[in-house]
Design a protein around this motif. Sequence first.
Motif, PDB file in Angstrom:
ATOM      1  N   VAL A   1      -7.221 -10.881   2.945  1.00 52.01           N
ATOM      2  CA  VAL A   1      -6.194  -9.984   2.410  1.00 52.01           C
ATOM      3  C   VAL A   1      -6.266  -8.636   3.113  1.00 52.01           C
ATOM      4  O   VAL A   1      -5.236  -8.008   3.371  1.00 52.01           O
ATOM      5  N   SER A   2      -7.477  -8.190   3.444  1.00 51.65           N
ATOM      6  CA  SER A   2      -7.597  -6.893   4.105  1.00 51.65           C
ATOM      7  C   SER A   2      -6.920  -6.926   5.461  1.00 51.65           C
ATOM      8  O   SER A   2      -6.161  -6.028   5.820  1.00 51.65           O
ATOM      9  N   ARG A   3      -7.214  -7.963   6.225  1.00 49.70           N
ATOM     10  CA  ARG A   3      -6.638  -7.939   7.562  1.00 49.70           C
ATOM     11  C   ARG A   3      -5.136  -8.163   7.536  1.00 49.70           C
ATOM     12  O   ARG A   3      -4.401  -7.537   8.299  1.00 49.70           O
ATOM     13  N   ASP A   4      -4.685  -9.006   6.639  1.00 50.49           N
ATOM     14  CA  ASP A   4      -3.231  -9.192   6.536  1.00 50.49           C
ATOM     15  C   ASP A   4      -2.551  -7.884   6.195  1.00 50.49           C
ATOM     16  O   ASP A   4      -1.489  -7.551   6.719  1.00 50.49           O
ATOM     17  N   TYR A   5      -3.178  -7.129   5.298  1.00 45.20           N
ATOM     18  CA  TYR A   5      -2.559  -5.880   4.890  1.00 45.20           C
ATOM     19  C   TYR A   5      -2.562  -4.881   6.041  1.00 45.20           C
ATOM     20  O   TYR A   5      -1.585  -4.170   6.271  1.00 45.20           O
ATOM     21  N   LEU A   6      -3.674  -4.834   6.776  1.00 39.67           N
ATOM     22  CA  LEU A   6      -3.749  -3.864   7.869  1.00 39.67           C
ATOM     23  C   LEU A   6      -2.770  -4.220   8.996  1.00 39.67           C
ATOM     24  O   LEU A   6      -2.243  -3.352   9.674  1.00 39.67           O
ATOM     25  N   LEU A   7      -2.540  -5.507   9.176  1.00 36.71           N
ATOM     26  CA  LEU A   7      -1.651  -5.917  10.262  1.00 36.71           C
ATOM     27  C   LEU A   7      -0.179  -5.877   9.850  1.00 36.71           C
ATOM     28  O   LEU A   7       0.666  -5.373  10.566  1.00 36.71           O
ATOM     29  N   ASP A   8       0.101  -6.433   8.684  1.00 34.28           N
ATOM     30  CA  ASP A   8       1.506  -6.619   8.323  1.00 34.28           C
ATOM     31  C   ASP A   8       1.913  -5.893   7.052  1.00 34.28           C
ATOM     32  O   ASP A   8       3.017  -6.068   6.562  1.00 34.28           O
ATOM     33  N   GLY A   9       1.001  -5.107   6.459  1.00 34.06           N
ATOM     34  CA  GLY A   9       1.319  -4.462   5.189  1.00 34.06           C
ATOM     35  C   GLY A   9       2.168  -3.227   5.387  1.00 34.06           C
ATOM     36  O   GLY A   9       2.613  -2.916   6.492  1.00 34.06           O
ATOM     37  N   ASP A  10       2.358  -2.490   4.280  1.00 30.00           N
ATOM     38  CA  ASP A  10       3.245  -1.345   4.348  1.00 30.00           C
ATOM     39  C   ASP A  10       2.504  -0.027   4.599  1.00 30.00           C
ATOM     40  O   ASP A  10       3.049   1.043   4.413  1.00 30.00           O
ATOM     41  N   ALA A  11       1.226  -0.099   5.001  1.00 34.34           N
ATOM     42  CA  ALA A  11       0.462   1.130   5.221  1.00 34.34           C
ATOM     43  C   ALA A  11       0.925   1.835   6.484  1.00 34.34           C
ATOM     44  O   ALA A  11       1.243   1.202   7.485  1.00 34.34           O
ATOM     45  N   SER A  12       0.979   3.189   6.415  1.00 32.15           N
ATOM     46  CA  SER A  12       1.354   3.953   7.595  1.00 32.15           C
ATOM     47  C   SER A  12       0.123   4.433   8.346  1.00 32.15           C
ATOM     48  O   SER A  12       0.193   4.789   9.511  1.00 32.15           O
ATOM     49  N   SER A  13      -1.002   4.516   7.633  1.00 32.95           N
ATOM     50  CA  SER A  13      -2.257   4.830   8.309  1.00 32.95           C
ATOM     51  C   SER A  13      -3.409   4.301   7.465  1.00 32.95           C
ATOM     52  O   SER A  13      -3.202   3.858   6.348  1.00 32.95           O
ATOM     53  N   VAL A  14      -4.592   4.361   8.065  1.00 35.63           N
ATOM     54  CA  VAL A  14      -5.770   3.808   7.388  1.00 35.63           C
ATOM     55  C   VAL A  14      -6.839   4.875   7.292  1.00 35.63           C
ATOM     56  O   VAL A  14      -7.125   5.558   8.271  1.00 35.63           O
TER      57      VAL A  14
ATOM     58  N   LEU B   1      -2.839   0.469  13.620  1.00 29.54           N
ATOM     59  CA  LEU B   1      -2.410   1.559  12.747  1.00 29.54           C
ATOM     60  C   LEU B   1      -3.219   2.811  13.060  1.00 29.54           C
ATOM     61  O   LEU B   1      -4.377   2.717  13.473  1.00 29.54           O
ATOM     62  N   PRO B   2      -2.631   4.022  12.855  1.00 33.07           N
ATOM     63  CA  PRO B   2      -3.422   5.240  13.004  1.00 33.07           C
ATOM     64  C   PRO B   2      -4.593   5.220  12.013  1.00 33.07           C
ATOM     65  O   PRO B   2      -4.402   4.884  10.846  1.00 33.07           O
ATOM     66  N   VAL B   3      -5.788   5.557  12.503  1.00 33.84           N
ATOM     67  CA  VAL B   3      -6.988   5.485  11.668  1.00 33.84           C
ATOM     68  C   VAL B   3      -7.612   6.864  11.574  1.00 33.84           C
ATOM     69  O   VAL B   3      -7.595   7.644  12.535  1.00 33.84           O
ATOM     70  N   VAL B   4      -8.141   7.184  10.382  1.00 38.59           N
ATOM     71  CA  VAL B   4      -8.967   8.380  10.232  1.00 38.59           C
ATOM     72  C   VAL B   4     -10.317   7.919   9.713  1.00 38.59           C
ATOM     73  O   VAL B   4     -10.379   7.098   8.788  1.00 38.59           O
ATOM     74  N   LEU B   5     -11.379   8.414  10.339  1.00 35.59           N
ATOM     75  CA  LEU B   5     -12.702   7.993   9.908  1.00 35.59           C
ATOM     76  C   LEU B   5     -13.231   8.981   8.876  1.00 35.59           C
ATOM     77  O   LEU B   5     -13.328  10.177   9.140  1.00 35.59           O
ATOM     78  N   GLY B   6     -13.540   8.482   7.680  1.00 37.39           N
ATOM     79  CA  GLY B   6     -14.134   9.325   6.649  1.00 37.39           C
ATOM     80  C   GLY B   6     -15.636   9.096   6.639  1.00 37.39           C
ATOM     81  O   GLY B   6     -16.089   8.024   6.280  1.00 37.39           O
ATOM     82  N   MET B   7     -16.380  10.118   7.061  1.00 41.40           N
ATOM     83  CA  MET B   7     -17.848   9.975   7.061  1.00 41.40           C
ATOM     84  C   MET B   7     -18.335  10.357   5.674  1.00 41.40           C
ATOM     85  O   MET B   7     -18.631  11.516   5.392  1.00 41.40           O
ATOM     86  N   ASN B   8     -18.422   9.356   4.802  1.00 43.24           N
ATOM     87  CA  ASN B   8     -18.756   9.618   3.408  1.00 43.24           C
ATOM     88  C   ASN B   8     -20.268   9.718   3.210  1.00 43.24           C
ATOM     89  O   ASN B   8     -21.034   9.398   4.108  1.00 43.24           O
ATOM     90  N   MET B   9     -20.642  10.153   2.021  1.00 38.32           N
ATOM     91  CA  MET B   9     -22.052  10.331   1.653  1.00 38.32           C
ATOM     92  C   MET B   9     -22.678  11.399   2.544  1.00 38.32           C
ATOM     93  O   MET B   9     -23.859  11.347   2.858  1.00 38.32           O
TER      94      MET B   9
END
Length: 890
Positions: free
Chosen positions: A68-81, A105-113
């Motif tokens: 489901v994750s990859r389907d969403y990232l490839l074909d979903g309605d997200a404009s960025s990740v 998709l445009p990606v932003v890396l969140g360096m959490n913790m």
Amino acid sequence: MHIALAGNPNCGKTTLFNELTGSNGYVGNWPGVTVEKKEAACSKDKSVILTDLPGIYSLSPYSPEEVVSRDYLLDGDASSVINLVDATNLERNLYLTTQILECGLPVVLGMNMNDLLEKRGDKVDGDLLSKKLGVPVVFTSALRAKNVNELVETAKKAAESNTEQKAPRVFSEKVEDALVQIEGIIEGVSNKQHLRWNAIKIFERDEMVLSRFDFDKETKECIEAIIAACETEFDDDSASIITSERYEWIAGVIAECVVPAPKKLSWTEKVDRVVTNRILGLPIFILVMTLVYYVSTSSVAAGTAATDFVNDNIFGDGWYSDDGISYVFTHEGEHMGAYEDAVADFEQQNYEGQIESFIAAAEEKGLDTEGVEEAATAEEPTAEQEELLASFVEAAAGKDVVVKDFALKDADDNFLDADGEPVVTIVKDGEEVPQLEDGQKLMTIDIDAEEFVKAYEAEEPSHEEFGNWINGLPVVIQNGLENMGASEAVVSLVIDGVVAGVGAVLGFLPQMFFLFCFLSFLEDCGYMSRVAFVMDRVFRKFGLSGKSFIPMLVSAGCAVPGIMATKTIENENDRRMTIMTVPFIPCGAKLPIIALLMGALVGGEGGWWVAPMFYFLGVFAVIISGIMLKKTKRFAGDPTPFIMELPEYHIPRFKSWLLHVWERLRSFIAKAGTIIFAASVLIWFLSSFGFAGWEGGTGAFGYLPSLPEAPEDFIEFSLLAGFGNAVKFLFAPLGFAKWKAVAATVSGLIAKENLVSTYAVLFGLGELGESATVLWSQINLEFTVNGVVHTGSLIAFMAFNMLCAPCFAAMGAMRNQLNNNRWWGFAIAYETGFAWVIALLINQFYELIVFGNFGFWTIVAFVALGYMLYMLFKPAPQAEEKVEVVVEEL
Ligand code: GDP
Ligand code: MG
């Protein structure tokens, strides 16, 4: 604008999501699978809708979460990740990042913790990392709410700039060459944005991607040649080449961007040395859970007190407000005590019995008793009735009416002997201990006119005399309905059906609240991840995952939270199997059944071995089901390899802690509540409607208690009895082809402890506890054939009830967690079928060994046993099959 939130499990996605959206948002499932889908708008910027993807380690096609994750990232309605990573664990986290970067998709890396990173003293060069990956990098701390809005802003900007994400060149030259060649082949047919992704996946021979392209034979061969050339070169299969090159690249990036602080053992590592220790880990865990259990379900707990209070008082008759708060904990209030003593006194003297016996005796002596009984028992006698009674007493005194003997019963309905001691009435091993029938008399007392006057003047104690009495909900509702002029059937529907059924379940809420508080705390602070890790070592031997253990443990209290706790099991097969098997564990509500059996078997004493026996039966059922199911194609495969980051220990934030507790309680109330409601109404209908087939009855269909001349045991004529009679043949091989047993089993579906009270009602004993000796002997009689008790059938009956489909609340929870009707049906059918087979084995082998009875069903029992042993010992099928099953289901 939709922004996807992707990352490894435990990297802080849910914390971030809750922080940003302020709520737990909309929770649903991804279409077709039981993977949770969460979506909500940011509270700071409503135009941004966040989608919390499941926690995954990779975008391979091997689990529904990943698909489901990859389907969403490839074909979903997200404009960025937003790719959230645990900055303290970059090696593993960036593996997923390299794949997300390929999705286009445009990606932003969140360096959490980041807070932990700083505490640890590691230095990360964010600019360099950003350059290497080709994406903006934002350092955040979801837990401390640091920089989280900046993260969203950056993701929004990235989406608006609408540039295509360029993936970094991760692989070695040879592989990159091969990829370029494949890209060349598919250029015409592949979406441009996904060109690199598709090329890599084709190189890996990813079935799901390949199946989207309809390559002709020649192209296929051409691609295969490119891949094969690489494989020969590297002496490895293509997917492994990709994996190891990704890790190599990541190692290089980390070496350049991260300067680790000098190593010293952190606090978390020190604690983990102890709690995940090979020898100490398990005992420590057992200790912790025993404590949790003891505190939340034992009598010392506020939760138990509150649950008792709700069940006995709010959903019972009521309580004395002046007994104070201590009453809630002890159930021993002064006012309640005084009232109970008065009731016991009243019943001990059996005034009603005296009145009836005296009038009967007077009638024998030729007195005119017409209307006397009515007058004597009238609540507010009229002047005429008073007069009638006075003249009756006078005449009786003159005629010297004295009743010598009549049955005297104590408050528990036991007959009393001449010393006023209760008479035990048990049938044991075919030997009948003298049994009193209604109307038989043991204790003899004199009643004369004077006693009679005392009796009819005595008043049943009423609550109001003893303090400030507050009516329970059923009483309030009943009074309200009666005032509104509701018919008897409507009152019964609401009180006996809805309030009793739903109330029984809601009563568990306080207890669950406390249990969930503890469990959520242990989970949020990081301990539960360690437990799963420790238990995995044990459970792996049975083909189960360590994560199945917590649900089993919780189920010993109640299967509903146990089933809810399966949420933490990521692997869908393991989760399904756990949901199917945890209801075997005897829950609290099954204890009364065990106590009943204990009484029927041994008369209440010396039966200490019965309860542990059923606990072991439950655990045994889970384990052998686990082993057998793992041998079937559906569940085949090793339990998912246990990779899990152990987060650092920390004190959970109060808000997210409560949110977790609430989330669990809410789904319990909503889903379980609706199912229970419907089921309670159904059972009520089945047991109170039927055909008036009794003597003097008209044969008409209707609400039985209000049909003309309805007998006390009208339930014998109910639809439930009809149903029981129709299906009881199914239980003949198990030794209990009795409609009452069937009806009791059915009523146990509302709540298991109902089995006991239903039996009591069916035997015409009224409301009786599981300790009532009369009930024990009656049940014993049910299983007596030609004067011999068939203990095997009795045990089989109980075993069936312990193992078969759980109560409606648990079934509702199963439905909720499986989220698929076919699986749900299968799970319930499996449980019931399994229960049937186990009961068959018990009954048939007992019959064979003790009575030497051999017949058709004995052979069936042997065959069933043989099949079970075969399933237990046959080798497991190949693990690959599992992958196919998962894919096929999507
Ligand atoms: P998910 O599996 O990605 O949804 O992760 P969760 O949101 O459930 O977080 C896993 C654990 O990490 C929880 O115990 C969080 O409280 C903790 N956590 C999340 N973000 C941070 C953070 O920024 N700093 C620290 N110290 N802990 C965090
Ligand atoms: Mg989460």
